[in-house]
Design an enzyme around this catalytic site. Structure first.
Site, mmCIF file in Angstrom:
data_model
loop_
_atom_site.group_PDB
_atom_site.id
_atom_site.type_symbol
_atom_site.label_atom_id
_atom_site.label_comp_id
_atom_site.label_asym_id
_atom_site.label_seq_id
_atom_site.Cartn_x
_atom_site.Cartn_y
_atom_site.Cartn_z
ATOM 1 N N TRP A 1 -12.910 68.101 56.517
ATOM 2 C CA TRP A 1 -14.084 68.555 57.267
ATOM 3 C C TRP A 1 -13.733 68.832 58.728
ATOM 4 O O TRP A 1 -14.159 69.836 59.301
ATOM 5 C CB TRP A 1 -15.192 67.529 57.136
ATOM 6 N N ARG B 1 -4.154 61.599 63.099
ATOM 7 C CA ARG B 1 -3.126 60.554 63.144
ATOM 8 C C ARG B 1 -1.874 60.934 62.362
ATOM 9 O O ARG B 1 -0.789 60.477 62.683
ATOM 10 C CB ARG B 1 -3.690 59.247 62.565
ATOM 11 N N ALA C 1 -16.404 71.429 52.996
ATOM 12 C CA ALA C 1 -15.296 71.772 53.879
ATOM 13 C C ALA C 1 -14.531 72.999 53.390
ATOM 14 O O ALA C 1 -14.161 73.875 54.187
ATOM 15 C CB ALA C 1 -14.348 70.578 53.996
ATOM 16 N N LYS D 1 -28.886 60.927 51.728
ATOM 17 C CA LYS D 1 -28.621 61.777 50.559
ATOM 18 C C LYS D 1 -27.313 61.394 49.887
ATOM 19 O O LYS D 1 -27.128 61.659 48.694
ATOM 20 C CB LYS D 1 -28.674 63.258 50.937
ATOM 21 N N SER E 1 -18.922 67.562 45.850
ATOM 22 C CA SER E 1 -19.421 66.467 46.670
ATOM 23 C C SER E 1 -18.646 65.194 46.351
ATOM 24 O O SER E 1 -18.577 64.769 45.194
ATOM 25 C CB SER E 1 -20.914 66.242 46.408
#
Length: 335
Positions: A15, A35, A140, A191, A254
């Protein structure tokens, strides 16, 4: 309206990288912090992130860094790190963020242990920043590919919300401005819990009728809690509420739906939440949502069922039976 020129994106996962690409498409000067040096190397030199966005080659180059203080020196910051690490990241950059800098939170969750929304966490660690929220029906991979996407961006003032929208808007990404910080972030957080429940139903093969009923009743209980906490009803019917429910509760893209689907198929919870597993924000939010609901006298039986399954207080079959045998009631509070 003058957009923000220099935008830092904190978090080089799927994302964060997608949002950094989107900001570059909008003409902004972007730096992406992460990172993992190998992932950043791939993003900067190959324009790819196979670990999170396979089969996508980015249409814009991105500047990357592992230096968090360097990234914090920006006109606007997009914080795209998990909800449970927001306090640590905010604390780490607190000394370097200039007064008045907008910090846009993209995590969809509530802090476990404190029950705080992300803007409340930010206020404790970055009081000099201007908080904002980006939420809505968006995957994404879709954003990374430049597919049409619409989201909501909430900020304390309309002027700031509109300026952030102007900074991120392009031909494939359409943000809508809002001042309902509570509604936008609660819609996204709650959600995720419902998406886990819907995934369980599909994975357990309980049928399309059960899936539709669960989405509808789950959305109703989301609204009850969010409105009780100060959200505007129209926000919950918008992109960051109903729109996000429609997307996340019906698609294997999702993470939360996929997490629930795996549970419904019989996968072990420890494997799904162990090292290397994909993050499911809803798995952490479920118990927090239930705690808030009990404190405010709001019934959330579906969220309670999800929390009980995740805490191993009941099996999926027992949770389904409990939901189906609850006392009968009217569908709404209207006579």
């Amino acid at each position: 309206m003058k957009p923000f020129d220099r935008i830092a994106v904190l978090g080089a996962g799927a994302w964060g990288t997608a949002l950094a690409l989107n900001a570059a498409r909008a003409g902004r000067d972007v730096v992406l912090w992460g990172r993992n040096a190998d992932n950043l190397e791939s993003i900067a030199h190959k324009r790819q992130l196979p670990a999170y966005l396979p089969d996508i080659t980015f249409d814009h180059p991105l500047e990357t860094t592992t230096d968090l203080t360097e990234a914090a020196d920006a006109d606007c910051i997009l914080m795209v790190t998990p909800a449970q690490t927001t306090h640590a990241i905010a604390d780490a950059i607190g000394f370097y963020v200039k007064k008045g800098t907008p910090v846009i939170l993209a995590a969809k969750g509530l802090e476990k242990g404190t029950q705080r929304m992300m803007t409340e966490v930010l206020g404790d660690y970055l009081p000099q920043a201007q908080p904002a929220i980006l939420s809505g029906p968006s995957f994404a991979a879709d954003v990374a590919r430049g597919l049409p996407t619409a989201v909501t961006i909430a900020a304390p003032t309309s002027l700031l919300a509109e300026r952030i929208c102007a900074s991120l808007s392009n031909k494939s990404f359409r943000p809508y401005a809002s001042t309902d910080l509570i509604g936008v972030q609660l819609g996204g957080a709650l959600k995720n819990v419902l998406a886990i429940a819907c995934g369980i139903v599909v994975g357990k093969q309980l049928g399309a009728s059960a899936h539709a009923a669960l989405m509808t009743r789950g959305f109703a209980e989301m609204q009850r809690l969010a409105i009780k906490l100060g959200a505007r009803p129209d926000t919950l019917m918008g992109l960051s509420g109903f729109g996000d429910v429609a997307l996340s509760c019906s698609s294997p893209q999702s993470r939360n739906f996929s997490f629930g689907h795996a549970l419904g198929e019989g996968r072990d919870l420890a494997d799904l939440m162990g090292p290397g597993a994909k993050l499911s924000e809803g798995a952490y939010t479920a118990s927090v949502a239930c705690e808030l609901a009990r404190q405010h006298g709001v019934e959330m039986p579906i969220a309670e069922a999800v929390a009980d399954v995740l805490e191993r207080k009941s099996s999926i079959d027992e949770a389904v039976t409990q939901l189906m045998t609850r006392p009968l009631r009217r569908e709404s509070d209207q006579p």
